[in-house]
Design a protein around this motif. Structure first.
Motif, PDB file in Angstrom:
ATOM      1  N   GLU A  84       0.855  -1.192   0.000  1.00  0.00           N
ATOM      2  CA  GLU A  84       0.000   0.000   0.000  1.00  0.00           C
ATOM      3  C   GLU A  84       0.888   1.238   0.000  1.00  0.00           C
ATOM      4  O   GLU A  84       1.989   1.224   0.555  1.00  0.00           O
ATOM      5  N   PRO A  85       0.397   2.325  -0.600  1.00  0.00           N
ATOM      6  CA  PRO A  85       1.226   3.534  -0.714  1.00  0.00           C
ATOM      7  C   PRO A  85       1.721   4.077   0.629  1.00  0.00           C
ATOM      8  O   PRO A  85       2.826   4.578   0.722  1.00  0.00           O
ATOM      9  N   ALA A  86       0.921   3.997   1.667  1.00  0.00           N
ATOM     10  CA  ALA A  86       1.328   4.532   2.970  1.00  0.00           C
ATOM     11  C   ALA A  86       1.372   3.391   3.989  1.00  0.00           C
ATOM     12  O   ALA A  86       0.557   3.332   4.905  1.00  0.00           O
TER      13      ALA A  86
ATOM     14  N   ALA B 101      10.997  -2.071   6.707  1.00  0.00           N
ATOM     15  CA  ALA B 101       9.710  -2.115   6.013  1.00  0.00           C
ATOM     16  C   ALA B 101       9.583  -0.961   5.015  1.00  0.00           C
ATOM     17  O   ALA B 101      10.362  -0.002   5.050  1.00  0.00           O
ATOM     18  N   PRO B 102       8.578  -1.051   4.137  1.00  0.00           N
ATOM     19  CA  PRO B 102       8.329   0.051   3.203  1.00  0.00           C
ATOM     20  C   PRO B 102       8.065   1.353   3.966  1.00  0.00           C
ATOM     21  O   PRO B 102       7.393   1.356   5.002  1.00  0.00           O
ATOM     22  N   GLY B 103       8.622   2.443   3.461  1.00  0.00           N
ATOM     23  CA  GLY B 103       8.464   3.733   4.114  1.00  0.00           C
ATOM     24  C   GLY B 103       9.449   3.942   5.245  1.00  0.00           C
ATOM     25  O   GLY B 103       9.622   5.056   5.725  1.00  0.00           O
TER      26      GLY B 103
ATOM     27  N   ASN C  91       8.688   1.313  -2.146  1.00  0.00           N
ATOM     28  CA  ASN C  91       8.349   0.491  -3.304  1.00  0.00           C
ATOM     29  C   ASN C  91       8.116   1.392  -4.510  1.00  0.00           C
ATOM     30  O   ASN C  91       7.538   2.469  -4.391  1.00  0.00           O
ATOM     31  N   ASP C  92       8.568   0.946  -5.666  1.00  0.00           N
ATOM     32  CA  ASP C  92       8.265   1.648  -6.909  1.00  0.00           C
ATOM     33  C   ASP C  92       6.920   1.122  -7.398  1.00  0.00           C
ATOM     34  O   ASP C  92       6.792  -0.074  -7.679  1.00  0.00           O
TER      35      ASP C  92
END
Length: 196
Positions: free
Chosen positions: A58-60, A103-105, A110-111
């Motif tokens: 997810e974006p956020a 983790a992401p963020g 993530n692209d």
């Protein structure tokens, strides 16, 4: 420099614990701040939860389930890992630390188009690892291709931060060496950490 010093070994009297204490003492003696994260003693849960994984792209992405550990990573200027290699890999608890905390963020972005991920750990300038393995040098390096070093340097470090001071120091044949060699290794660790 503020160093997050991560120990991943279940035994309090392990050689990894001795290496960790050597690193901690030398860093403090040289004026650094040390945040010791003993994954076993702090009861870190290495399992990526259903909700964490389902939100991973997810974006956020919200890393709050591992929040206290994420916060400690974000506050650090350097990361020093101490762990044994088991089956030519990380202990499961350390792999879970990477899965949940990097983790992401937090460690990368993530692209959305599926390209290369973007590093996010700009605060981390030093990434060192002190490891042991029961195998001899030739098995780890010639036969196996030193998989842990490749994962740490080319995977985790390179994908999460830029311009790092990366170092990995391994003690081979851990199951067969004597006290003199263990003491010599601790002296080598202390000398190397003195350069930080």
């Amino acid at each position: 420099m503020r160093i997050l010093l991560v120990l991943a070994h279940p035994l309090e009297e392990s050689f990894a614990a001795s290496v960790t204490e050597t690193v901690r003492r030398k860093l403090i003696a040289n004026g650094h701040t040390v945040d010791l994260l003993d994954l076993y003693r702090e009861d870190f849960d290495p399992r990526l939860s259903h909700s964490e994984r389902s939100r991973y792209f997810e974006p956020a992405y919200d890393p709050s389930e591992a929040g206290p550990f994420v916060s400690r990573l974000k506050q650090a200027d350097g990361l020093v890992l101490v762990f044994p290699q088991w089956w030519f890999n990380f202990p499961a608890i350390l792999k879970g630390f990477f899965d949940r905390v990097f983790a992401p963020g937090v460690a990368f972005e993530n692209d959305p188009d599926g390209g290369r991920i973007q590093p996010r750990l700009g605060n981390i300038h030093l990434f060192w690892a002190f490891t042991t393995t029961g195998s001899p040098w030739w098995v780890v390096n010639l036969y196996m291709g030193n998989p842990v070093r490749r994962l740490l340097k080319r995977g985790i470090a390179a994908f999460c931060a830029k311009g790092l001071d990366f170092k990995m120091v391994n003690l081979y044949d851990m199951d067969r060496i004597d006290d003199a060699k263990r003491k010599a290794h601790l002296a080598r660790v202390e000398k190397l950490v003195d350069r930080i």
